[in-house]
Design a protein around this motif. Structure first.
Motif, short mmCIF file in Angstrom:
data_model
loop_
_atom_site.label_atom_id
_atom_site.label_comp_id
_atom_site.label_asym_id
_atom_site.label_seq_id
_atom_site.Cartn_x
_atom_site.Cartn_y
_atom_site.Cartn_z
N PRO B 420 -15.78 -22.74 -3.92
CA PRO B 420 -14.32 -23.03 -4.83
C PRO B 420 -13.41 -21.80 -4.70
CG PRO B 420 -16.25 -21.85 -6.13
CD PRO B 420 -16.46 -22.08 -4.80
N TYR B 421 -12.33 -21.87 -5.37
CA TYR B 421 -11.41 -20.85 -5.15
C TYR B 421 -11.77 -19.75 -6.24
CZ TYR B 421 -7.68 -18.63 -7.96
OH TYR B 421 -7.04 -17.83 -8.85
N TYR B 422 -11.68 -18.43 -5.67
CA TYR B 422 -12.22 -17.46 -6.22
C TYR B 422 -11.15 -17.15 -7.51
CZ TYR B 422 -13.46 -12.59 -7.03
OH TYR B 422 -14.09 -11.41 -7.54
N GLN B 423 -11.76 -16.98 -8.67
CA GLN B 423 -10.85 -16.83 -9.77
C GLN B 423 -10.08 -15.68 -10.10
OE1 GLN B 423 -10.66 -19.07 -12.45
NE2 GLN B 423 -12.11 -20.77 -11.44
N TYR B 425 -8.65 -13.92 -7.74
CA TYR B 425 -8.12 -13.46 -6.53
C TYR B 425 -6.85 -12.88 -6.72
CZ TYR B 425 -6.62 -13.64 -1.74
OH TYR B 425 -6.09 -13.28 -0.33
#
Lengths: 621, 818
Positions: B420-423, B425
């Motif tokens: 998933p997208y890295y929170q 980032y």
């Protein structure tokens, strides 16, 4: 009268000024000052003596160097910022009066910040700019995926996208990519640009999420982007010209269609499509790589080891650059395309994807010449025999390893081997933990083995490949052990034959071996004594007359070690008093690192044991 | 305007001359009828003028006609301006005048001439009319005055002064004047009563109510009472429409028309019944284009000509467009769009060349971010994943995230599509931005050294052999702490003194205790005379200092000789100082027992003696009494049996004294300083500053240039006397107080013993070369003593010839290390 010396009138006391003082001097608001600092690359300084620099005050303040503030003071940007302030006021006034015509007129006249000279000031040489490209690219790649928000305009994001795509094209054209790493944060790319290593991160899709105001201030980031776009533009311009490519590059696919302004998916897919097409060159002249020429020159001068090494490295690099040459990849639609397209193209491969899903595909799935199909799902219904179905990690691992890895570990639905960071090799300390997978990769024997197995794979693709890898490993281990034994035997034989007694041997292992041999001889003698004939007795007597083998002096390694340790301890006390603190911190650090390493090692051992147990259970069942 | 109106009224008067009694209102209504049309005021004037001019000749029809035309003109006037109208009216006027007067004149006059004349006349006419108006006003004022003081003659005469351009005759004059007034004051006022505008109640008491035109009284009508009025009301059918005229007091019966008007007004309608407020609207100007023009007047020539000003304006715009001063909308948009696209060019001429430009002063480049390790991988090796304990730890440090080992939790995903997208980032990027512009930077040397590199390069201990490495003997026999030891100059025996009041003499090689002598006091210090020709031990026991002949070794020669020397006491010639006398007494008379033990001389001190030490030649020795203040240090001469104090002043508690091996110098160690005195010159040479809190012991190198100082604060200090008064090197090798320190007389070696039960042997090489400093290498730590109470080792002692070391400790033993 002699002028009295006062404190803080010279030296550090006058070299620094607090931020508030700087604001007063520049007559700017904090926001403007921050923007100016960001654009001009001015940062606070840490004084050698904070108390002196703060004129006797002890609390920690943000201190700027006086020369830095003067540097800001003499820039024309400061006037533009003031103009902007005034213009904002006037536009607001026109708005409040309701004079839209006036407002429009003023908006059209809005002062523009010109940053060309700032780029030159901050980066006097081109290499300086490249050295500082890491942050720039990371931020641009992030912003290129942003939707238009309050402080980030659409034009800004499109510009970011344009520049990032341009840079990627340069990397493709120069074949500069060296390492790729898929982390949980994003894709790390490392490229060599003009001899400098540039590392950047591309986040996983979709990175934008609204952020709490206290957490993230997009305005600050936008200010950075404002500068970085300018800088990246100039860098790209020069890079393109160094490769004889026209700048701005012309693509077959339009990357700024009107549809992309509104639709996010087309916005992305167009960008990827652009990556997959060649860019036009200004002229057809083949530019020669200067590095090769140099090497040839050196080789003429003499064949030292260094030169040989350099040659080897160069060869490896060349091989790596053309790693995927002649291979054709087809990317399934569930696979993140952007990094893969970029990576494959960088190493000379050809890529395509499903025509019906995204624009810009070059060949179809049913093309028989496709060698690899990258799939990220457990199974696929229609499979072609002529190609390998692999998971995307194969691509990344192969690149990091510099060779095409055997595909069997990366087949459809197979649990993947761990993905290792290619950056961990550099600057590694001795105490640091190395996972066994990396150890295996580093072993030169294994690389050869891989290549062999690769050949085998090509021979019989339908064979049971999953177990093959393990078999190979086992074989290698067996081979190694054999080698060791042979070596040991040879040594023993030598010593036994000569019957030379070494009072102090070099290694413990060897001593043990010789000892064993001696004892066994003695025992034999005792057993045989009963059946002695006279001749034998005579022989024995002769032997007794001969030089007897003495007792081997055993070095008590443990004791020795202890002694040396003690000595070391004593000597450690002789460290100069000014280094004592550093010495102890270093020791502490080392202790901590070793502790970490041990922890990881233990963990690994436990995991392996449990796995073995599970496997044994399965086998029993 | 005024004459016009007057004229109109005259005409009306003529037409309605029959009923004079009629009031104003009907007249008004007539007027309203006339003016009801949309005609302009100016039109009115013209109309009246025409009437006025042509009242004799022109018929009504004509005037109506002209009226119609005028009405059209009036519509036009709104558009074309009033000038046009004026012209037309003047034309009409001209026609009329020509009909009046020019008929009589000759007919051959040119039309143009006539026109000129016309215009002249017209102007004259206008001027005249103006004049007329002014005069009329004046006249009316006059009349008003005359009415107040009624004088008809003057009034008339004034009237006759009026110019007679209009065709009014004198016959009408009177009537004219009569109504002149009426017109002047108010339309509604009925002037039959000439009293004027006064309150009528002034006439309440009179029979009359005023005066009529002829000056006769107007008599009030008889007052009717209520009954009469009632009767009248009942009888007279017209009573309801009977109204009382306040001017004359007469009853007036309103006509039907009057009532009609009143009704209309009451209903808020036009008083004129015939007025139609809902007339059909005639649209003259509609969007429909008529085939024929509505008006017959052709367009003016001007309307066909292009406007000059407009042409100028257009010309200006065209010019500015041509010159590029002004942009069209499309052009502007294009420029705007171009402005937004940044322009890039070749900023750097070469890759590494730098131009001379202003740049950031002493630029510190920001460090790059650390590259990720295996733990950050989306598919890391299993050992990098957190187990429960680590997870808990990570979560516990929520409030202090900087203390965490990793700033993220390692994750393992089965395949790339699961990632998933890295929170964090964006947050991480933002923090990097903050770091770049907000974090103070400085150039710092980064330590790339290994800890081993910091240890000074010293020769290996193997090269520095021989030195004592192991314990080879333990001397037992004392029953209390062994405080002190001393070696025989030949190295065969040594003496030890203990808290059990005894001294023991041991043979070094065998470990045998040869002799035990009870001193009847705690032995704090023993010292074997360094002169090999004398066998004598100085013992500091309590307040006494004993000189003992041990009778060991070469008994026949040396011991006997010693006894001989000591037996005959020299004659004391000098008279001793009182100060010394009270401090020390020599005595040679000793108990038989003691004498048997070997005690030869006893020197009684006034305080407890803590130390005794010999000079190198063996004639002088010094004793220390820490509590002796200024007499703390006493130097005794054996040959003359004499004592002396060298100091007149005390410098704190004296810990230790030492003779220089070669020079006539005395080292006196107080608690914190060491003073070096020249005994010949009787002065202080040097004061050493060890910067410690409490000195325990000092030892001097056999060559006399280096001094070792051990302190109770764990330190051993090496002083190079040639170098400085501060320690050349401070060794912190021990963990607690260092009580004993000693140099070897032959080997470059020294040792120190401490309360941590350890003896540390160090290599201490002193070079003859003055430029080379001493080399100090710690070699070995020997730890064999047992710990009793808090004390460890009290004294260390080297063998005089061999590289052997002795140490005495609180465990009542003495140990030998070889």
């Amino acid at each position: 009268m002699v002028k009295r010396f006062k404190k803080y009138e010279a030296g550090e006391g006058v070299q620094f000024m607090s931020r508030l003082a700087a604001l007063h001097k520049l007559q700017l608001s904090l926001n403007d000052f921050r923007r100016l600092c960001i654009l001009k690359g001015i940062y606070p300084r840490e004084p050698k003596n904070r108390r002196k620099a703060q004129k006797g005050q002890t609390q920690i303040k943000i201190l700027y160097h006086k020369k830095d503030i003067n540097f800001l003071l003499h820039d024309k940007l400061i006037w533009t910022l003031r103009d902007i302030k005034i213009m904002n006021r006037r536009i607001k006034k026109a708005d409040s009066v309701g004079d839209m015509r006036l407002k429009r007129m003023r908006i059209n006249k809005y002062p523009q910040l010109r940053l060309d000279h700032v780029v030159k000031e901050r980066y006097p040489t081109f290499i300086d700019a490249i050295k500082d490209l890491d942050d720039c690219l990371t931020l641009l790649f992030l912003f290129s995926t942003f939707p238009a928000i309050k402080c980030v305009t659409r034009s800004q994001t499109t510009l970011c996208r344009r520049l990032s795509v341009e840079f990627m094209h340069y990397v493709i054209a120069s074949q500069g990519l060296r390492k790729v790493f898929v982390s949980i944060k994003g894709y790390y790319f490392q490229a060599e640009v003009k001899g400098q290593l540039v590392t950047w991160i591309v986040p996983h899709y979709y990175p934008y999420q609204p952020q709490a105001k206290s957490e993230v201030d997009f305005r600050i980031m936008a200010n950075f982007v404002e500068f970085y776009t300018t800088m990246c533009g100039f860098v790209n311009f020069r890079l393109y010209h160094s490769l004889n490519i026209a700048y701005p590059p012309q693509f077959n696919v339009s990357i700024d269609s009107e549809e992309s302004q509104t639709d996010e998916t087309t916005f992305v897919s167009e960008r990827i499509a652009a990556l997959n097409c060649e860019i036009k060159k200004t002229n057809d002249e083949q530019f020669e790589e200067p590095e090769e020429m140099d090497l040839q020159l050196i080789s003429n001068e003499g064949d030292s080891e260094k030169v040989k090494k350099m040659h080897e490295r160069e060869k490896a690099l060349k091989r790596k650059k053309n790693l995927f040459k002649g291979l054709k990849f087809f990317i399934n639609r569930e696979v993140p395309r952007e990094p893969l397209v970029f990576v494959i193209r960088c190493f000379g491969g050809k890529v395509s994807w499903d025509k019906s899903c995204f624009v810009g595909s070059t060949f179809d799935e049913d093309d028989e010449t496709i060698t690899h199909q990258i799939v990220d799902r457990p199974s696929i219904s229609k499979q072609y025999i002529s190609r390998d179905y692999i998971q995307p990690q194969w691509v990344f691992d192969s690149i990091n390893q510099g060779v095409l890895l055997p595909t069997n570990k990366y087949f459809l639905g197979v649990t993947l081997p761990p993905h290792l960071s290619p950056f961990s090799n550099a600057h590694r300390e001795i105490t640091e933990y190395v996972p066994p997978e990396e150890k295996a990769l580093r072993d030169p024997n294994l690389v050869v083995q891989h290549e062999i197995s690769d050949v085998e794979n090509e021979d019989d693709e339908d064979g049971s490949k999953q177990t093959e890898g393990e078999l190979n490993l086992a074989l290698v281990n067996a081979f190694r052990e054999e080698n060791k034994q042979i070596r040991a035997e040879n040594q023993v034989e030598e010593k036994g034959g000569k019957k030379i007694i070494e009072p102090e041997s070099e290694s413990d292992e060897e001593i043990d071996v010789t000892d064993m041999l001696e004892y066994s001889d003695d025992e034999n003698a005792e057993v045989e004594e009963k059946e002695l004939t006279k001749e034998q007795k005579r022989e024995l007597a002769k032997e007794k007359m001969a030089v007897k083998s003495g007792n081997v002096f055993k070095v008590d390694t443990k004791k020795e070690k202890k002694l040396t340790e003690q000595e070391l301890k004593l000597r450690a006390k002789m460290v100069k008093s000014r280094h004592k603190k550093l010495y102890h911190t270093l020791l502490e650090k080392r202790a901590k690192a070793t502790k970490e390493t041990k922890l990881l090692e233990n963990k690994r051992r436990q995991i392996d044991e449990t796995r073995k147990k599970v496997r044994a259970k399965k086998n029993n069942a | 305007m005024v004459p016009g109106k007057l004229k109109r009224k005259v005409i009306e008067e003529k037409s309605a001359s029959d009923d004079k009694e009629i009031e104003k209102k009907p007249e008004e209504s007539e007027e309203d009828e006339d003016y009801g049309s949309d005609e302009d005021l100016l039109v009115e004037i013209n109309n009246e003028e025409q009437e006025q001019d042509g009242s004799d000749d022109n018929s009504d029809a004509e005037s109506d006609n002209s009226d119609d035309i005028l009405s059209f003109e009036s519509f036009d006037s709104e558009q074309e301006g009033s000038e046009n109208l004026q012209e037309v009216s003047s034309e009409i006027d001209a026609e009329q005048t020509s009909s009046d007067e020019y008929e009589e004149q000759e007919e051959f006059i040119d039309k143009e001439k006539a026109k000129l004349e016309e215009q002249k006349r017209l102007t004259e006419l206008k001027a005249f009319r103006k004049k007329e108006r002014v005069e009329q006003k004046k006249a009316s004022e006059l009349i008003k005055e005359q009415l107040r003081q009624p004088n008809d003659e003057t009034l008339i005469s004034a009237k006759t002064d009026r110019p007679t351009t209009s065709n009014d005759t004198d016959e009408n004059g009177k009537k004219f004047i009569e109504y002149e007034d009426d017109g002047d004051t108010s339309d509604e006022e009925d002037i039959r009563n000439t009293v004027g505008n006064i309150p009528l109640h002034w006439y309440d008491d009179y029979k009359h109510i005023g005066y009529d035109w002829e000056g006769k009284k107007i008599i009030k009508p008889p007052v009717q009472d209520q009954l009469d009025t009632f009767l009248k009301k009942m009888e007279d059918p017209d009573f309801w429409r009977t109204v009382k005229d306040p001017q004359t007091g007469q009853d007036v019966v309103l006509t039907d028309e009057d009532i009609q008007i009143i009704k209309q007004i009451k209903n808020q309608k036009n008083p004129n019944v015939n007025f139609d407020s809902y007339e059909p609207w005639i649209e003259w100007f509609t969007s429909e284009v008529e085939k024929m023009p509505i008006r017959s007047i052709p367009d003016s020539k001007q309307s066909f000509l292009p406007s000059k000003t407009e042409r100028k304006q257009v010309g200006r715009i065209v010019h500015s467009l041509k010159m590029g001063w002004k942009k069209t909308k499309a052009e502007q948009d294009k420029i705007e769009a171009e402005k937004k696209i940044p322009k890039f060019f070749m900023l750097w001429d070469s890759d590494t060349g730098r131009d001379k430009m202003r740049r950031i002063h002493d630029h510190v480049t920001a460090p790059k971010r650390a590259l990720p390790g295996h733990a950050e991988s989306y598919n890391p090796p299993p050992e990098y994943l957190f187990n429960d304990k680590e997870k808990q730890e990570w979560e516990d440090l929520k409030d202090e995230p900087y203390k965490r080992k990793l700033h993220y939790v390692p994750q393992k995903y089965k395949s790339l599509r699961h990632v998933p997208y890295y929170q964090n980032y964006i947050r991480e990027r933002f923090i990097r931005c903050l770091d770049l512009y907000l974090c103070p930077r400085a150039k710092r040397m980064k330590a790339t050294v290994q800890p081993e590199d910091l240890i000074p390069k010293l020769p290996s201990s193997k090269d520095l052999q021989p030195f004592p490495t192991t314990q080879s003997m333990v001397y037992t026999g004392h029953t209390d702490i062994v405080r002190t030891m001393s070696m025989e100059p030949m190295g065969q025996y040594f003496v030890s003194g203990s808290d059990d009041h005894t001294i023991k003499i041991w043979e070094v090689a065998t470990g045998r205790c040869i002799k035990t002598i009870n001193t009847k006091g705690v032995v704090r210090s023993v010292a074997w005379c360094p002169n090999p020709k004398i066998s004598l031990i100085a013992v500091a026991s309590d307040k006494r200092c004993l000189l003992i002949n041990p009778h060991v070794g070469d008994i026949k020669l040396i011991a006997k000789k010693t006894d001989d020397i000591l037996s005959d006491a020299p004659v004391i010639e000098e008279i001793e100082n009182e100060r010394i006398k009270t401090a020390v007494q020599w005595s040679s008379e000793i108990d038989a027992n003691d004498y048997k033990d070997g005690v030869r001389i006893i020197i009684n001190h006034f305080q407890e003696v803590s130390q005794v030490t010999w000079h190198g030649k063996g004639d002088y020795f010094a004793t220390v009494m820490p509590n002796g203040l200024s007499r703390a240090v006493l130097v005794h001469q054996l040959s003359k049996r004499r004592s002396q104090t060298s100091f007149s002043k005390s410098h704190g508690m004296v810990q230790c004294v030492l003779f220089h091996p070669i020079k006539p110098c005395l080292f006196v160690a107080s608690q914190q300083h060491i003073r070096i005195y020249d005994l010949v010159k009787q002065e202080m040479i040097k004061k050493l500053l060890p910067s410690c809190k409490w000195i325990a012991k000092i030892a001097i190198h056999p060559k006399g240039d280096n001094l070792l100082v051990s302190t109770y604060d764990k330190k051993v200090m090496w002083f190079d006397l040639d170098l400085s008064t501060k320690p050349y090197q401070t060794l912190k090798l021990h963990q607690s107080a260092v009580r004993g320190v000693a140099y070897h007389s032959r080997y470059p070696m020294f040792a120190s013993g401490s309360d941590d039960r350890g003896v540390i042997v160090c290599h201490g090489m002193v070079y003859n070369d003055l430029l080379q400093n001493a080399l100090i290498v710690p070699l070995k730590r020997l730890e064999f003593h047992e710990k009793v109470s808090d004390y460890g080792i009290f004294e260390v002692l080297f063998h005089s010839t061999q590289p052997w070391l002795l140490s005495s400790g609180s465990d009542y033993t003495i140990r030998l290390y070889t």
